[in-house]
Motif scaffolding. Structure first.
Motif, PDB file in Angstrom:
ATOM      1  N   PHE A  32      34.459  37.545  37.470  1.00 41.11           N
ATOM      2  CA  PHE A  32      34.380  38.146  36.157  1.00 41.11           C
ATOM      3  C   PHE A  32      35.662  37.607  35.397  1.00 41.11           C
ATOM      4  O   PHE A  32      36.415  38.405  34.815  1.00 41.11           O
ATOM      5  CB  PHE A  32      34.369  39.735  36.458  1.00 41.11           C
ATOM      6  N   THR A  33      35.788  36.415  35.160  1.00 35.56           N
ATOM      7  CA  THR A  33      36.889  35.927  34.447  1.00 35.56           C
ATOM      8  C   THR A  33      36.350  35.674  32.963  1.00 35.56           C
ATOM      9  O   THR A  33      35.097  35.613  32.605  1.00 35.56           O
ATOM     10  CB  THR A  33      37.306  34.549  34.910  1.00 35.56           C
ATOM     11  N   LEU A  55      41.090  45.300  38.696  1.00 35.62           N
ATOM     12  CA  LEU A  55      40.061  45.067  39.789  1.00 35.62           C
ATOM     13  C   LEU A  55      40.946  44.379  40.885  1.00 35.62           C
ATOM     14  O   LEU A  55      40.828  44.639  42.316  1.00 35.62           O
ATOM     15  CB  LEU A  55      39.124  44.307  39.569  1.00 35.62           C
ATOM     16  N   ILE A  56      41.878  43.313  40.409  1.00 37.16           N
ATOM     17  CA  ILE A  56      42.694  42.715  41.352  1.00 37.16           C
ATOM     18  C   ILE A  56      43.837  43.747  42.228  1.00 37.16           C
ATOM     19  O   ILE A  56      44.014  43.413  43.280  1.00 37.16           O
ATOM     20  CB  ILE A  56      43.528  41.512  40.743  1.00 37.16           C
ATOM     21  N   ALA A  79      31.163  43.506  35.181  1.00 37.83           N
ATOM     22  CA  ALA A  79      31.986  43.627  36.538  1.00 37.83           C
ATOM     23  C   ALA A  79      31.862  45.351  36.758  1.00 37.83           C
ATOM     24  O   ALA A  79      31.643  45.409  37.871  1.00 37.83           O
ATOM     25  CB  ALA A  79      33.624  43.578  36.304  1.00 37.83           C
ATOM     26  N   ARG A  89      39.984  43.028  34.675  1.00 39.20           N
ATOM     27  CA  ARG A  89      39.876  42.133  35.840  1.00 39.20           C
ATOM     28  C   ARG A  89      41.375  42.324  36.572  1.00 39.20           C
ATOM     29  O   ARG A  89      41.228  42.401  37.794  1.00 39.20           O
ATOM     30  CB  ARG A  89      39.898  40.831  35.256  1.00 39.20           C
ATOM     31  N   GLU A 128      40.180  41.314  30.307  1.00 33.95           N
ATOM     32  CA  GLU A 128      41.188  40.874  31.217  1.00 33.95           C
ATOM     33  C   GLU A 128      42.025  41.888  31.914  1.00 33.95           C
ATOM     34  O   GLU A 128      42.277  42.068  33.111  1.00 33.95           O
ATOM     35  CB  GLU A 128      42.518  40.377  30.474  1.00 33.95           C
ATOM     36  N   PRO A 180      37.067  39.756  41.921  1.00 34.07           N
ATOM     37  CA  PRO A 180      37.800  39.716  40.636  1.00 34.07           C
ATOM     38  C   PRO A 180      37.148  38.262  40.064  1.00 34.07           C
ATOM     39  O   PRO A 180      37.095  38.182  38.981  1.00 34.07           O
ATOM     40  CB  PRO A 180      38.641  40.185  40.574  1.00 34.07           C
ATOM     41  N   GLU A 181      37.120  37.342  40.916  1.00 32.45           N
ATOM     42  CA  GLU A 181      36.902  35.737  40.645  1.00 32.45           C
ATOM     43  C   GLU A 181      35.788  35.637  39.892  1.00 32.45           C
ATOM     44  O   GLU A 181      35.712  34.647  38.976  1.00 32.45           O
ATOM     45  CB  GLU A 181      36.853  35.076  41.895  1.00 32.45           C
ATOM     46  N   ALA A 191      33.619  42.544  31.333  1.00 31.56           N
ATOM     47  CA  ALA A 191      33.804  43.884  31.969  1.00 31.56           C
ATOM     48  C   ALA A 191      32.687  44.526  32.046  1.00 31.56           C
ATOM     49  O   ALA A 191      32.896  45.344  33.252  1.00 31.56           O
ATOM     50  CB  ALA A 191      35.127  44.549  30.883  1.00 31.56           C
TER      51      ALA A 191
END
Lengths: 304, 430, 284
Positions: free
Chosen positions: B349-350, B217-218, B155, B214, B211, B346-347, B152
């Motif tokens: 930063f999983t 962000l999406i 990101a 993320r 999560e 966002p991909e 996080a």
């Protein structure tokens, strides 16, 4: 009002599934004090075995639904339990007594491994499954909106209630349940008193996996699609549910699962579906801040 | 005499029978595990699933496990003889030497003959993970707080840099500290409510936080452009000199200024050296902090929080400082990542990123700086070596995490260097 | 009019649900004195310490510390502040060192607050400013001094967890002293020590009393230590004070003997302690 009722039904169904997975987390946490990180994947494997079993039954020409359901449940529970046992044996047992983070890392490794193992063997694409049980009850019909309780929802809720009852009796009445509670309290002392701790821990993983398998079967039938990634999200939410209810507490896990299911259903219905996961975690943070032991957990008295 | 030999032979036979039984049991478990997932495969044919069988695979797997387990059993018998002193000596003596050798090699790498684009690029990726590992080491290794949502902060740093650079045209050198600061603020904002939680709760809350970031962000389309990500993020310049073949009117580019032929490698090498400098700076910073009262308090807190409280140390502040500093370093790495990629989504930063960074810290041996480098090299290079088996890389990655933990639960380099020694400190007073 | 005692506890009460662990307890402890607190297991001794040092918040009563900088109400302070501001520092019954850190580092962690201020919360430290280096040297000197007193200089660079039991006990006391106490609370420092180590401990406590202007509260089961060093003995039983006075007086107090040895009371007294108590009575 009708809309609300429908969401309530959906939320309870979802909550029953989360609750079953959460039981596995809370039991393992209770007995070895560790997050079983691979538990979500075990549930995912249960769902895949269910898909395979349903397909095999279709090939064999079994059309009598109760029989098919019984066979699939049996198959999924048996094989998934074997996976649960193996996870403990490979990723946890060799690390008993190791530094605190070591088993967690090996469990994360196990989770990554299982996810990719299933992806490689069964393919990365979503598996669609034709509905096994169709139809339902129409509970209400008003304002051009009908409140449905589908048979599958009935099945999920009823099966969960039965499982919980059996499970609670087992923990309270059987020697295994007693051994489990003893190990939770004090593992060294339990071993000194002749409890086979290794076996008890193994069985805990097996039972947790079996419950997750049932959840896997349910989710397969409910949504009709399964992919290798469902374990992560569901695992995270189920763990949230376990913490929410008070980790280590079995009724707490069910209550937590129910609450998370309801929050998710209502939040997506009334606010925004994109942020439903954010809502669930926000609740987790709030609960932990204001009631760190969870809703039904025993507050921990600090030993000085 | 003969009787003793006989007894040994009997015991040997008994052991062999035991090993065979053990191997058979393992093979049986494999059979059960393999039947539903290896033996059967559901295939989607026109919307309906059909079954395929692969019993030969199952047979091979079961046989392999039987033989492997048997061999392992026999090998375990021999392994006891291997003296266990060797690794410890190697750790104690070779460490400073190893660290300097690695640092020297890293500086020289881009100028070595075999260093092509691919090598430099891989080196840059590796250094990003080293830097992230060193940053997280503060939180996990030193302060003992399990943070599963470190990505996080990475990101936040990346998006902060990208948005500042895109919207306000600020240069990399202004954005970098801002990105770090913002990530640190995020760290404090998250840490404040949750840092008084027990270890495992903290792990799950940080995971959830990762999560959440993320998901935001999406979904925050207007700010982050959602899942499509942010393209054409400005690249860094060499103190004002851009790395371009044809610079804009009125500016001089790097190759013009130095009278070189244009080569795309210039930028790659610059990026490599930039992250190397950032990483080394991080290392010096963390090593220094560790020897300060604050760093010692982190470690003390990891060892025993109650004792810390009894000595008047404020646990919340100490934890918060570790969290904020770790977050800040993650933010720096994120800013660099954004400028290097030129595109973020966002991909990138999983959770798997967080897991990888935690794995680097723990595999390296909690708190060991050089261990982080070794573990990062292992985890970043492993998938590259097995390129032909690209689809198996994550499988092997997961398996490697399990095996290394079983082999060395304390990490590759589990040796702790004291922050101060009386021997040195006890120099005669003036 | 004499100065007030260092510590005044009045009507202290600590309940856990229905259980009353400390009941209407009043006591005082003076600076430059060793006040022993004895009593059978479960008498509430450690609970009293937990209240004094902020691990528990008492359910009733007052605790006032007459600190050189002014009176402080300990019952209104929580957690780490009691050690940081009121300088009430404790040791633990089951030894809580930082086992992975060296002996010397343990003593430096104890000086955290002083060093933190000197390092301007790490900034001066990061740049290695002279002010911080001076403070660090002073801290090391202090650590060295205490290591010499408790005879641990030779093992200063070893991990604290690797020391033998007796040495760990001594280290914990040295660590507490490095934290600059005004009131030192020792929770069974002689537990697990052999006779020679116990008498060395007694000597150390007397040395601290003689040299430092601090008060010492001592929970101890080892009667030879208690009778040998205390100026003042307080006896607890079931959370109440049953005797309070000079060691010689307490030793012959009927209520104390009954609490320890009485037939109608099933107080769990370790046989060795009972023997010690009897020996103390006979031998005095």
């Amino acid at each position: 009002m009708e809309y609300f009722l429908q969401q309530l039904i959906n939320g309870v169904t979802l909550g029953a599934i989360y609750g079953l997975i959460a039981l596995g987390y809370t039991m393992v946490y209770g007995i070895i004090g560790m997050i079983n990180f691979a538990h979500g994947e075990v549930y995912m494997i249960g769902a895949f075995i269910a898909v395979t079993a349903f397909t095999a039954l279709g090939v064999a020409g079994v059309t009598f639904v109760p029989l098919a359901l019984a066979v699939v449940l049996l198959v999924a529970v048996t094989f998934t339990a074997a996976y649960g046992w193996t996870v403990e044996r490979v990723a946890y047992r060799p690390l008993r007594g190791a530094p605190r983070l070591a088993p967690l890392i090996s469990a994360i490794g196990m989770s990554i491994f299982l996810q990719n193992y299933v992806q490689l063997l069964q393919g990365a694409r979503v598996k669609p499954l034709a509905p096994v049980i169709r139809g339902g009850f129409e509970l209400l019909h008003a304002n051009q909106f009908s409140v449905q309780l589908s048979y599958i929802q009935c099945f999920i809720i009823l099966a969960t209630v039965v499982l919980i009852a059996v499970f609670t009796l087992m923990i309270a009445r059987t020697p295994l349940g007693r051994a489990q509670r003893a190990c939770e309290q004090d593992r060294t002392m339990a071993a000194l008193l002749g409890v086979d701790v290794d076996r008890t821990i193994s069985l805990t993983f097996v039972i947790g996996a079996a419950l997750a398998a049932v959840a896997g079967v349910m989710v397969t039938m409910y949504y009709g699609v399964v992919d290798f990634f469902i374990g992560f999200q569901a695992g995270l939410k189920a763990f949230t549910a376990a913490v929410l209810g008070g980790i280590g507490s079995l009724p707490g896990a069910m209550l937590g699962g129910l609450l998370i299911g309801l929050v998710e259903a209502f939040y997506s219905a009334y606010f925004s579906i994109e942020y439903k996961d954010v809502a669930a975690f926000s609740i987790l943070v709030l609960v932990l801040v204001f009631r760190p032991s969870g809703l039904l957990g025993r507050p921990e008295v600090e030993k000085v | 005499m003969p009787s003793a030999v006989d007894r040994l032979a009997v015991r040997g036979a008994g052991q062999l029978a035991g090993r065979l039984r053990d191997a058979a049991a393992a093979a049986f478990v494999t059979l059960v595990l393999a039947l539903p997932l290896v033996g059967l495969r559901t295939v989607d044919q026109g919307g309906a699933l059909v079954l395929e069988t692969r019993w030969d695979w199952v047979a091979i797997g079961v046989a392999a496990v039987f033989v492997g387990r048997l061999a392992l059993g026999l090998f375990a018998h021999l392994r006891l003889r291997v003296p266990r002193v060797v690794p410890r000596v190697a750790q104690g003596v070779a460490m400073p030497w190893l660290a300097w050798a690695v640092a020297g090699f890293a500086v020289a790498l881009p100028f070595l003959p075999f260093a092509d684009r691919y090598v430099i690029d891989l080196g840059t990726t590796l250094l990003i993970y080293v830097m992230l590992g060193w940053g997280l080491n503060v939180v996990v290794g030193l302060a003992g707080l399990l943070d599963l949502g470190y990505v996080a902060f990475y990101a936040v740093g990346a998006y902060a840099y990208a948005l500042l650079a895109l919207n306000f045209s600020l240069s990399f050198w202004i954005c970098l500290p801002l990105a770090g600061l913002l990530a640190a603020l995020f760290g404090i904002a998250l840490g404040f409510p949750v840092l008084r939680l027990r270890g495992d709760y903290l792990a799950i809350v940080t995971l959830g936080f990762g999560e959440m970031v993320r998901i935001i962000l999406i979904n925050w389309q207007s700010l982050t452009n959602g899942p499509n990500g942010l393209p054409s993020i400005p690249r860094p310049s060499f103190f004002g000199l851009p790395f371009e073949r044809a610079p804009a009117e009125g500016t001089t580019s790097f190759h013009q200024f130095f009278g070189l032929d244009f080569a795309p490698e210039h930028r790659l090498i610059f990026l490599y050296l930039l992250i190397l400098a950032l990483a080394l700076l991080t290392n010096v910073f963390v090593l220094r902090l560790r020897r300060l009262p604050l760093g010692r308090a982190w470690e003390a807190l990891r060892e025993d929080e109650i004792a810390c409280r009894a000595l008047g140390i404020n646990p919340t502040n100490v934890k918060l400082s570790a969290f904020a500093i770790g977050a800040m370093l993650g933010g720096f790495a994120g800013a660099f990542f954004a400028t290097r990629q030129g595109f973020i989504s966002p991909e990138s930063f999983t959770f798997i990123e967080s897991a990888t960074i935690v794995a680097i810290v723990v595999l390296g041996g909690m708190g060991s700086q050089i261990g982080v480098v070794l573990a990062a090299a292992f985890l970043v290079l492993l998938p590259e070596i097995g390129r032909e088996f690209a689809q198996f890389r994550m499988l092997v990655f997961g398996l490697a995490m399990i095996l290394i933990m079983i082999w060395r639960p304390q990490g590759l380099l589990g040796h702790r260097e004291p922050t101060v020694r009386l021997g040195r400190a006890a120099a005669p007073r003036p | 009019m004499s100065a007030p005692p260092l510590l005044e506890v009045a009507d202290l009460e600590m309940r856990f649900g229905g259980l009353i662990a400390v009941d209407q307890l009043s006591l005082t402890a003076a600076a430059r004195e060793i006040t022993a607190i004895i009593g059978p297991n479960g008498a509430g001794k450690t609970t009293l310490f937990n209240c004094l040092t902020g691990f528990y918040r008492p359910t009733g009563g007052r605790m006032v510390l007459h600190h050189p900088n002014g009176a402080l109400a300990l019952d209104r302070m929580d957690g780490y502040r009691i050690a940081a501001r009121a300088n009430v520092v404790r040791t633990f019954q089951n030894i809580r060192l930082f086992p992975g850190m060296t002996v010397l580092e343990n003593l430096l962690v104890a000086q955290h607050n002083t060093l933190m201020r000197a390092s301007s919360f790490s900034l001066a430290g990061l740049f290695g400013l002279a002010r911080f280096r001076r403070a660090e040297r002073a801290a090391l000197e202090r650590a060295r001094d205490w290591l010499a007193r408790v005879d641990l200089l030779d093992v200063a660079d070893l991990a604290a967890g690797t020391l033998p039991y007796g040495a760990q006990r001594r280290l914990e006391i040295a660590r507490a002293m490095c934290a600059d106490p005004v009131l030192l609370c020792l929770d069974e420092p002689a537990a697990g020590l052999n006779a020679r180590e116990s008498s060395a401990l007694g000597a150390l406590l007397l040395e601290i009393r003689a040299e430092q202007a601090i008060g010492i509260l001592l929970i101890e089961h080892d009667m030879s230590v208690v009778m040998g060093v205390s100026d003042h003995v307080i006896v607890l039983d079931h959370g109440r004070k049953i005797a309070d006075g000079a060691p010689a007086a307490v030793r012959h107090d009927a209520a104390v003997i009954k609490a320890y040895l009485g037939e109608d009371d099933d107080a769990a007294l370790p046989p060795a302690v009972a023997a010690d108590l009897r020996a103390g009575q006979g031998g005095a």
